[in-house]
Enzyme design. Structure first.
Site, PDB file in Angstrom:
ATOM      1  CG  HIS A 306      45.382  40.243  17.337  1.00 59.14           C
ATOM      2  ND1 HIS A 306      44.616  39.116  17.185  1.00 59.14           N
ATOM      3  CD2 HIS A 306      45.346  40.573  18.645  1.00 59.14           C
ATOM      4  CE1 HIS A 306      44.123  38.785  18.364  1.00 59.14           C
ATOM      5  NE2 HIS A 306      44.553  39.639  19.271  1.00 59.14           N
ATOM      6  CG  ASP A 363      48.375  44.977  24.650  1.00 57.02           C
ATOM      7  OD1 ASP A 363      47.716  45.136  25.686  1.00 57.02           O
ATOM      8  OD2 ASP A 363      48.648  43.866  24.180  1.00 57.02           O
TER       9      ASP A 363
HETATM   10  N1  ACO Z   1      56.234  44.454  14.058  1.00 54.05           N
HETATM   11  C1  ACO Z   1      56.923  44.098  12.962  1.00 54.05           C
HETATM   12  N2  ACO Z   1      56.656  42.982  12.240  1.00 54.05           N
HETATM   13  C2  ACO Z   1      55.652  42.214  12.660  1.00 54.05           C
HETATM   14  C3  ACO Z   1      54.894  42.517  13.798  1.00 54.05           C
HETATM   15  C4  ACO Z   1      55.213  43.685  14.515  1.00 54.05           C
HETATM   16  N3  ACO Z   1      54.528  44.043  15.593  1.00 54.05           N
HETATM   17  N4  ACO Z   1      53.954  41.558  14.001  1.00 54.05           N
HETATM   18  C5  ACO Z   1      54.128  40.679  13.012  1.00 54.05           C
HETATM   19  N5  ACO Z   1      55.142  41.067  12.196  1.00 54.05           N
HETATM   20  C6  ACO Z   1      55.588  40.404  10.965  1.00 54.05           C
HETATM   21  C7  ACO Z   1      56.438  39.176  11.253  1.00 54.05           C
HETATM   22  O1  ACO Z   1      57.810  39.491  11.332  1.00 54.05           O
HETATM   23  C8  ACO Z   1      56.088  38.306  10.076  1.00 54.05           C
HETATM   24  O2  ACO Z   1      56.793  38.805   8.962  1.00 54.05           O
HETATM   25  P1  ACO Z   1      57.272  37.777   7.794  1.00 54.05           P
HETATM   26  O3  ACO Z   1      56.014  37.208   7.216  1.00 54.05           O
HETATM   27  O4  ACO Z   1      58.060  38.624   6.851  1.00 54.05           O
HETATM   28  O5  ACO Z   1      58.120  36.746   8.486  1.00 54.05           O
HETATM   29  C9  ACO Z   1      54.611  38.601   9.829  1.00 54.05           C
HETATM   30  O6  ACO Z   1      54.409  39.946  10.303  1.00 54.05           O
HETATM   31  C10 ACO Z   1      53.663  37.655  10.553  1.00 54.05           C
HETATM   32  O7  ACO Z   1      54.006  37.669  11.925  1.00 54.05           O
HETATM   33  P2  ACO Z   1      53.839  36.431  12.894  1.00 54.05           P
HETATM   34  O8  ACO Z   1      54.708  36.632  14.097  1.00 54.05           O
HETATM   35  O9  ACO Z   1      53.992  35.155  12.135  1.00 54.05           O
HETATM   36  O10 ACO Z   1      52.307  36.583  13.294  1.00 54.05           O
HETATM   37  P3  ACO Z   1      51.617  35.922  14.536  1.00 54.05           P
HETATM   38  O11 ACO Z   1      50.169  35.863  14.220  1.00 54.05           O
HETATM   39  O12 ACO Z   1      52.295  34.660  14.923  1.00 54.05           O
HETATM   40  O13 ACO Z   1      51.918  36.980  15.701  1.00 54.05           O
HETATM   41  C11 ACO Z   1      51.727  38.704  17.275  1.00 54.05           C
HETATM   42  C12 ACO Z   1      50.989  37.834  16.245  1.00 54.05           C
HETATM   43  C13 ACO Z   1      52.499  37.824  18.264  1.00 54.05           C
HETATM   44  C14 ACO Z   1      50.697  39.507  18.068  1.00 54.05           C
HETATM   45  C15 ACO Z   1      52.710  39.650  16.511  1.00 54.05           C
HETATM   46  O14 ACO Z   1      51.994  40.464  15.616  1.00 54.05           O
HETATM   47  C16 ACO Z   1      53.542  40.501  17.466  1.00 54.05           C
HETATM   48  O15 ACO Z   1      54.559  40.040  17.958  1.00 54.05           O
HETATM   49  N6  ACO Z   1      53.080  41.780  17.739  1.00 54.05           N
HETATM   50  C17 ACO Z   1      53.792  42.611  18.682  1.00 54.05           C
HETATM   51  C18 ACO Z   1      53.460  42.201  20.105  1.00 54.05           C
HETATM   52  C19 ACO Z   1      52.058  42.605  20.502  1.00 54.05           C
HETATM   53  O16 ACO Z   1      51.626  43.728  20.302  1.00 54.05           O
HETATM   54  N7  ACO Z   1      51.348  41.642  21.123  1.00 54.05           N
HETATM   55  C20 ACO Z   1      49.996  41.882  21.644  1.00 54.05           C
HETATM   56  C21 ACO Z   1      48.970  41.087  20.879  1.00 54.05           C
HETATM   57  S1  ACO Z   1      47.360  41.455  21.482  1.00 54.05           S
HETATM   58  C22 ACO Z   1      47.260  40.597  22.903  1.00 54.05           C
HETATM   59  O17 ACO Z   1      47.826  39.571  23.103  1.00 54.05           O
HETATM   60  C23 ACO Z   1      46.427  41.160  23.956  1.00 54.05           C
END
Ligand code: ACO
Length: 428
Positions: A306, A363
């Site tokens: 998140h 979720d």
């Molecule tokens: N699985 C694996 N790796 C992940 C995940 C994940 N679910 N989420 C983040 N990471 C990793 C990224 O690859 C990144 O790694 P790095 O630093 O080695 O490059 C690091 O964690 C940071 O991730 P970002 O994408 O930069 O974080 P951001 O805050 O932009 O993204 C998000 C947040 C979009 C929710 C992300 O965690 C994600 O895609 N999660 C899966 C989708 C999801 O469940 N979305 C629902 C969110 S809740 C809502 O909207 C109601």
């Protein structure tokens, strides 16, 4: 504590006031930075940018705290009433008995859609995406209520909110039935909000769907836990669109489109697809976790991570318990729940997820509950819309009540070609 921070660049200084929120969070007001220094800030994804001041919802992502109008969400669990929470978010305080009764009557009175709207549903192919129908239909109901496009006071806002919050439920049910070729079922004025949704979705003209109180409570809770989450992608979209003075209906329709994506509200669909993929045997939970960690794969552990929570999402904690309760009540043994538990256990003990502070989000468990209730996967994000609508309305109202609101218009750093000239077609 310093109340102003000076930023000096090339001999020019900008005095930036320190803004302190009611929970003590601090921000630097850089609204005069460009005028004073010629510089802008660059913050792709807005991770460091506050777009507004808001009194609706407070989140502490490090501690896993979520409060609506100051009230911790855990306090809504025992007697979940989504209608009450909707009013709280929009009008800033818990409704008195008479206010809640009046709002409930308004919701009941507005449950029907104009009969002409049935033609709109007919126009969609059976394969239409429910989120596309939902967004289009919110704009369509606006066409029938243009006198409430820009509510001017609280009574008008309450009427507009009642129309939207009531009709979105009918839109969701009709969308579900249209795609299946089932006859539309009208709302029953004797049923409460969530029971009426399930009735419109699952009753038949010859067979009324019986609604269990525990399932009704679980639906109330799901909607409450989705009701607001401050400046997330869809709410920011609603505010962005609303800032141009676009009407409430159009702004919320735009919010639906933003919510649709799998990195936001669409994640509840993606979680189920992920669990089903593992269940069908192509992958084990262990292999999926390995894949999610690989930088050369575009797989993510859906329902994990998140932007704001760097701790367990408090909504996920509540929904995990609700999930167990609902499955027990319905006597369902869902293998997807076992897979979800396994993935969670593996991730919470894996340094990749621990170091990045990736925990289950709202979720992760909601889809298993919705599936147990009988809601198909492609309707999950529409359920999220029902829950989030009061939050969007609250933010739209807050923005419109604020006389200092400006049109949202970020700047950019141009990185394209320079000094090019037009070349006539026959010379290219
Ligand atoms: N699985 C694996 N790796 C992940 C995940 C994940 N679910 N989420 C983040 N990471 C990793 C990224 O690859 C990144 O790694 P790095 O630093 O080695 O490059 C690091 O964690 C940071 O991730 P970002 O994408 O930069 O974080 P951001 O805050 O932009 O993204 C998000 C947040 C979009 C929710 C992300 O965690 C994600 O895609 N999660 C899966 C989708 C999801 O469940 N979305 C629902 C969110 S809740 C809502 O909207 C109601």
């Amino acid at each position: 504590m310093t109340s102003t921070i000076s930023i000096s660049i090339d001999g020019k200084t900008c005095e930036c006031p320190m803004i302190i929120g009611s929970e003590g969070e601090r921000a630097l007001d850089i609204s005069h930075l460009r005028a004073a220094t010629g510089l802008i800030t660059l913050d792709p994804g807005y991770g460091n940018t506050g777009s507004c001041q808001s009194a609706i919802t407070y989140i502490d992502g490090e501690k896993g705290i979520l409060r609506y109008r100051g009230i911790p969400i855990q306090e809504f669990v025992e007697h979940p009433n989504f209608v009450e929470v909707a009013w709280l978010l929009i009008f800033g305080r818990l409704p008195k008995k008479a206010e809640l009764a009046r709002f409930s009557v308004r919701l009941t009175d507005n449950a029907h859609l104009h009969e002409a709207m049935k033609h709109n549903f007919e126009g969609f192919p059976a394969t239409a995406q429910p989120m596309a129908i939902t967004s289009a239909m919110i704009n369509t109901i606006g066409c029938f209520h243009s006198e409430l496009f820009l509510p001017r006071d609280d009574p008008e806002t309450e009427e507009a909110a009642a129309r939207l919050i009531s009709k979105i439920r009918t839109i969701a049910a009709f969308t579900y039935r249209k795609v299946r070729g089932l006859p539309y079922i009208y709302a029953n004025p004797r049923l409460r909000y969530c029971a009426n949704l399930l009735h419109m979705m699952f009753s038949m003209p010859y067979d009324e769907h019986v609604i269990d109180k525990e399932i009704e409570d679980a639906m109330n809770l799901i909607f409450i836990l989705h009701a607001d989450h401050e400046q997330n992608c869809s709410t920011s979209t609603v505010r962005m669109v609303g800032s141009s003075q676009a009407n409430l209906f159009a702004s919320c329709a735009a919010g639906v489109c933003a919510l649709w994506g799998p990195r936001h509200g669409g994640a509840n669909v993606a979680v189920l697809e992920m669990l089903e993929r593992i269940h069908q045997g192509g992958l084990t939970a262990e292999k999926y976790i390995e894949l999610a960690k690989r930088k050369d794969s575009d797989v993510r552990l859906m329902g994990f991570g998140h932007r704001v929570y760097k701790n367990y999402d408090p909504r996920a904690r509540i929904l995990q318990k609700t999930c167990e309760k609902v499955l027990k009540k319905l006597k369902i043994k869902d293998p997807l729940l076992d897979i979800a538990r396994k993935l969670e256990e593996l991730a919470l003990n894996d340094s990749y997820f621990v170091e990045r502070k990736l925990y289950p989000n709202v979720d992760f468990y909601s889809g298993i509950i919705l599936r147990a209730v009988g809601i198909p996967t492609n309707m999950f994000t529409v359920m999220f819309v029902i829950g989030r609508l009061p939050g969007w309305i609250a933010h739209w109202k807050e923005q419109h009540d604020d006389p200092t609101t400006k049109i949202a218009r970020p700047r950019q750093i141009y990185t394209g070609l320079v000094n090019q000239h037009y070349v006539p077609l026959d010379q290219r």
